[in-house]
Motif scaffolding. Structure first.
Motif, PDB file in Angstrom:
ATOM      1  N   SER A 227       0.829  -1.200   0.000  1.00 39.33           N
ATOM      2  CA  SER A 227       0.000   0.000   0.000  1.00 39.33           C
ATOM      3  C   SER A 227       0.867   1.254   0.000  1.00 39.33           C
ATOM      4  N   PRO A 228       0.319   2.402  -0.418  1.00 42.39           N
ATOM      5  CA  PRO A 228       1.073   3.653  -0.348  1.00 42.39           C
ATOM      6  C   PRO A 228       1.601   3.952   1.052  1.00 42.39           C
ATOM      7  N   ARG A 229       0.838   3.611   2.090  1.00 37.12           N
ATOM      8  CA  ARG A 229       1.304   3.869   3.460  1.00 37.12           C
ATOM      9  C   ARG A 229       2.487   2.984   3.815  1.00 37.12           C
ATOM     10  N   ALA A 230       2.446   1.724   3.397  1.00 35.94           N
ATOM     11  CA  ALA A 230       3.583   0.833   3.674  1.00 35.94           C
ATOM     12  C   ALA A 230       4.828   1.306   2.926  1.00 35.94           C
ATOM     13  N   ILE A 231       4.647   1.727   1.682  1.00 30.84           N
ATOM     14  CA  ILE A 231       5.784   2.210   0.893  1.00 30.84           C
ATOM     15  C   ILE A 231       6.370   3.468   1.515  1.00 30.84           C
ATOM     16  N   ALA A 232       5.501   4.388   1.962  1.00 28.62           N
ATOM     17  CA  ALA A 232       5.989   5.607   2.608  1.00 28.62           C
ATOM     18  C   ALA A 232       6.744   5.275   3.892  1.00 28.62           C
ATOM     19  N   CYS A 233       6.243   4.306   4.655  1.00 23.61           N
ATOM     20  CA  CYS A 233       6.934   3.885   5.882  1.00 23.61           C
ATOM     21  C   CYS A 233       8.306   3.318   5.547  1.00 23.61           C
ATOM     22  N   PHE A 234       8.364   2.507   4.498  1.00 24.45           N
ATOM     23  CA  PHE A 234       9.649   1.943   4.087  1.00 24.45           C
ATOM     24  C   PHE A 234      10.662   3.046   3.789  1.00 24.45           C
ATOM     25  N   HIS A 235      10.255   4.047   3.059  1.00 27.27           N
ATOM     26  CA  HIS A 235      11.196   5.098   2.672  1.00 27.27           C
ATOM     27  C   HIS A 235      11.662   5.923   3.881  1.00 27.27           C
TER      28      HIS A 235
END
Length: 392
Positions: A227-235
């Protein structure tokens, strides 16, 4: 273990309990902590070298994350090798291994929920709660439930354990971090500062800093692992890692980054539900335990053949059924002396869910909830985790 056996779900990845898995990593760390003459090959530490090793465990950050939306990241650039998780591929099992150096067969925490009749049946060992019935209360609860020593206990190198403030001093954490200097934090930025402070606290003689970050896991459960939230957390994690490497440059520190498990997403229509008062529920002596992706079942005496027939017919293409004794005998829980409660915690039968499928039941007093991201199964995305190595 034979990955081609019909007993396993399609495309399964079985755990490596040698150097190719997180169990091997934990075993090597435990040896290094207790022997000041030992080296640590996985972190490129020579025998007798006064080095500091930082292990950053990002809950849920499977290898698929670095190989997809993580391409071009600082973490991907330092990706050293790929490891497997343990079985089941879940936090309760894998984090305990990473804090003890013991396999799930030894420590016996084989799922978010386990069965232990001494404490009333199905319980969650990390928060110490009975399923549907709130906090556990029992004489010498933690010493009876948690039988493996912390890898930090009586270590000959100084060690720090960094965890979120809300769990840093829980009974589970206190037991499994015993021997380390425990510090809590509340934000990712604060974790970065705590790692730097712990490295300074270790001093010139070198030592070990174990840091645990669970936010990626929580977001993946709620919104999906891609999800966009998971990707943002990763970055955000990746940016912190890059800063950490820069701030520790030239200090003789080795930074290892890994995860306890990976993730897959599962759609609601791929959930098998065991309804209350149903024919299937009446075959069971207790609610399901383990995970949504891997259910351990305590089937009533006399109902085994009926339960097996139901699973073969009704769950075809959705789950594989295995006898509990066969599951243990396969070695999938790992080496070492088996926990005395392991047979009870595996149950009479195991339902190994096929890729994308989950199974749930209902317990009175328990609030139903939906998870998009799930883990605990044997797909490559759940089982494979990265091992990142930096020597800034």
């Amino acid at each position: 273990m034979d990955a081609k056996s019909d007993a396993w779900p399609a495309g399964c990845v079985l755990p490596d309990y040698g150097p190719g898995g997180i169990y091997g990593l934990a075993s090597a760390l435990r040896t290094w902590l207790h022997d000041t003459d030992a080296g640590l090959d996985v972190a490129r530490v020579a025998p007798g070298e006064a080095a500091t090793v930082v292990l950053l465990v990002i809950d849920g950050l499977g290898a698929h994350a670095l190989d997809s939306f993580g391409r071009g990241s600082a973490l991907a650039a330092d990706w050293h090798v790929t490891l497997t998780s343990v079985f089941p591929s879940t936090t309760a099992s894998a984090v305990t291994t990473l804090m003890t150096g013991a396999s799930p067969a030894e420590h016996g925490l084989n799922g978010w929920f386990i069965h232990d009749r001494r404490f009333g049946g199905v319980i969650a060992p990390l928060p110490l709660e009975a399923r549907g019935d709130g906090p556990l209360h029992a004489l010498r609860l933690t010493s009876r439930l948690f039988t493996q020593r912390s890898m930090f206990r009586d270590a000959r190198r100084p060690a720090f354990m960094l965890s979120p403030q809300q769990i840093a001093f829980s009974p589970f954490s206190r037991h499994h971090a015993r021997g380390a200097c425990v510090r809590g934090y509340d934000t990712l930025e604060r974790l970065e500062d705590e790692i730097l402070g712990a490295v300074e606290g270790v001093g010139r003689q070198g030592g070990f800093v174990h840091a645990y970050y669970p936010r990626f896991d929580a977001i993946s459960h709620a919104y999906g692992c891609r999800s966009p939230r998971a990707i943002a957390c990763f970055h955000k994690i990746d940016a912190m890692y890059a800063r950490l490497c820069e701030r520790l440059r030239g200090k003789g520190v080795r930074i290892l980054v890994t995860a306890d498990h990976g993730f897959i997403d599962s759609a609601p229509e791929r959930t098998v539900g065991i309804e209350p008062e149903s024919e299937v529920e009446r075959m069971l002596d207790a609610p399901l335990f383990g995970e949504r992706r891997l259910a351990f079942c305590a089937v009533r005496e006399g109902a085994h053949e009926e339960f097996e027939a139901w699973a073969r017919n009704e769950l075809a293409g959705r789950a594989v059924i295995m006898c509990g004794e066969d599951c243990i005998a396969s070695g999938v829980f790992g080496p070492g002396r088996r926990n005395t409660r392991l047979a009870e915690r595996v149950g009479t039968h195991v339902l190994l869910m096929e890729p994308g499928w989950t199974i749930v039941d209902q317990v009175e007093g328990e609030q139903p909830f939906t998870l998009i991201g799930v883990h605990g199964g044997l797909t490559a995305d759940e089982m494979r985790v990265p091992l990142v190595l930096a020597t800034p």
